[in-house]
Write an enzyme that holds these catalytic residues in place. Structure first.
Site, PDB file in Angstrom:
ATOM      1  N   GLY A  11       0.805  -1.217   0.000  1.00  0.00           N
ATOM      2  CA  GLY A  11       0.000   0.000   0.000  1.00  0.00           C
ATOM      3  C   GLY A  11       0.836   1.265   0.000  1.00  0.00           C
ATOM      4  CB  THR A 134       3.609  -1.185   6.939  1.00  0.00           C
ATOM      5  OG1 THR A 134       2.242  -1.532   7.174  1.00  0.00           O
ATOM      6  CG2 THR A 134       4.404  -1.419   8.200  1.00  0.00           C
ATOM      7  CB  ILE A 135      -0.313   3.008   7.154  1.00  0.00           C
ATOM      8  CG1 ILE A 135      -1.318   1.964   6.671  1.00  0.00           C
ATOM      9  CG2 ILE A 135       0.181   3.875   6.009  1.00  0.00           C
ATOM     10  CD1 ILE A 135      -2.653   2.560   6.253  1.00  0.00           C
ATOM     11  CG  ASP A 136      -1.430  -2.211   8.552  1.00  0.00           C
ATOM     12  OD1 ASP A 136      -2.371  -1.405   8.637  1.00  0.00           O
ATOM     13  OD2 ASP A 136      -1.376  -3.102   7.684  1.00  0.00           O
ATOM     14  CG  MET A 178      -6.973   0.525   6.249  1.00  0.00           C
ATOM     15  SD  MET A 178      -5.756   0.941   4.970  1.00  0.00           S
ATOM     16  CE  MET A 178      -6.798   0.834   3.503  1.00  0.00           C
ATOM     17  NE  ARG A 180      -6.117  -8.473   6.174  1.00  0.00           N
ATOM     18  CZ  ARG A 180      -7.241  -8.856   5.561  1.00  0.00           C
ATOM     19  NH1 ARG A 180      -7.901  -9.916   5.994  1.00  0.00           N
ATOM     20  NH2 ARG A 180      -7.699  -8.194   4.519  1.00  0.00           N
ATOM     21  CG  LEU A 294     -10.379   9.059   2.267  1.00  0.00           C
ATOM     22  CD1 LEU A 294     -11.584   9.563   3.048  1.00  0.00           C
ATOM     23  CD2 LEU A 294      -9.915  10.115   1.277  1.00  0.00           C
TER      24      LEU A 294
END
Length: 402
Positions: A11, A134-136, A178, A180, A294
């Site tokens: 992403g 990673t934004i996670d 977001m 997971r 977004l």
């Protein structure tokens, strides 16, 4: 003479181009580097030999690209297996690539590991380096990951706005964020709170079991207390058996290219949870949102701290590869109240592993974060974080007594 190839995977983020440009400019400083290529659309671009010659790009334009969110080289959702990685290595060898830098998350680090092993088996002199992104925020060995702070800044600011709206017109507002397996990004919603009764009043992350009945009790209790309720929910919330709530409540389950259940991309989870609230609690004013794409590369919410560190991990990747002559992954380590250093860790220490929120970041209630998390995240959000203020309630006495 050396040839460098850089690719971006997974992403997009608000700062991934900082890492790419950092690596390009740093590589061009080394006199033995002849060419610097960029693979267009990640590992798929490598397989298809879709390369851009970044040696010819001007420094000024690279700097402008660095300030721009999303993946300038394009990305891919391909998840390479061994055979795929063998094809990657075949292309790299054919183009005489001697340094391979791949910017990405868990899957990307595993790709780098496999390609590195293939090069070693073939006794081919190539350094393979993973640059974190990673934004996670779920890469092990890292205090935090480039891309996360800017996405967290977006989430915090979005909830400031949602809370202000909800304060003016009370009701129930729910947004799916977001995440997971890791709840870091959803937890960032708490950084938008200023007053004790500000939302989000309830925060649900994948690190805790989600029970629909308990959720409804929490919402009702919050409504009874404040007359309104703002809720932040991770897309990956699941029941005690590990089944995603999105699939448990859904009639039809949509899956992505990798076979993973679509959790937040469709908006279904927010809609289903809002339906539960309406049906079971009888509340009419219930609204649900899904932040979706977004939060990944929103141009108006970029953390300056995130930009700086994303640039530096790109620079350090090149330095580590060329000075130490070994494969690895760049890792961000926190030092002091807030400063960082960069470590070079083995690929196998990062590849394919997932970091989740530690227990000390999650409140005992399971629906809030602790001060330890707030202290962890606040410096990452960068400068200029907005504050929301209220009018003081200096009430005027009623005349008619109504």
């Amino acid at each position: 003479m050396a040839k460098v190839l850089i690719a971006q995977g997974g992403g997009p983020t608000a700062v991934i181009n900082q890492s790419m440009v950092g690596a390009v400019l740093e590589a061009r400083k080394f006199t033995d580097v002849e060419l610097v290529y960029g693979a267009f659309h990640g590992v798929r671009g490598i397989i298809d030999e879709e390369f851009l010659d970044l040696t010819q790009e001007t420094t000024h334009n690279l700097e402008m690209v660095a300030e721009t969110p999303s993946s300038a080289l394009g990305s891919t959702r391909d998840k390479p297996d061994l055979d795929y990685c063998k094809e990657i290595f075949k292309v790299l060898k054919a183009h005489e690539i001697t340094y391979f830098f791949y910017i990405g998350g868990n899957d990307s680090s595993d790709t780098v590991r496999i390609v590195s092993e293939e090069a070693r088996k073939a006794d081919y002199p190539m350094r393979c380096v993973h640059i974190p992104k990673t934004i996670d925020n779920d890469l092990v060995e890292n205090d935090h990951t480039p891309g996360f702070p800017s996405a967290a800044r977006f989430v915090a600011q979005a909830f400031i706005g949602a809370n202000l709206d909800n304060y003016a017109l009370p009701g129930i507002y729910l947004a799916v964020v977001m995440g997971r397996h890791a709840g870091f990004l959803t937890a960032a919603s708490a950084l938008g709170k200023k007053f004790p009764d500000d939302g989000p009043h309830l925060i649900y992350v994948p690190e805790r079991v989600f029970e629909v009945d308990r959720f409804l009790e929490d919402v009702k209790a919050t409504m009874d207390r404040y007359g309104r309720c703002v809720i932040a929910v991770s897309e990956g919330i699941h029941d005690a058996e590990g089944e995603p709530i999105a699939t448990k409540l859904a009639k039809d389950v949509e899956k992505d290219a990798h076979g993973n259940v679509q959790l937040s991309g469709t908006g279904a989870l927010a809609d289903m949870l809002c339906d539960e609230i309406r049906d079971k609690l009888g509340v009419k004013r219930v609204r649900g949102d899904t932040f979706g794409y977004l939060q990944r590369a929103f141009i108006g919410c970029v953390s300056d701290v995130d930009q700086r560190e994303a640039r530096e991990v790109g620079e350090k990747a090149v330095q580590f590869a060329m000075w130490e002559g070994r494969d690895g992954s760049v890792a961000i380590k926190r030092t002091g109240f807030y400063s960082v250093d960069y470590d070079y860790v083995p690929l196998e220490a990062v590849a394919g592993k997932t970091k989740v929120m530690p227990d000390e970041f999650i409140d005992a209630s399971g629906t809030d974060v602790t001060d330890a998390f707030r202290m962890y995240l606040r410096p990452l959000l960068g400068s200029g974080m907005p504050d929301a203020y209220r009018l003081r309630k200096n009430k005027v006495s009623k005349v008619l007594g109504r």
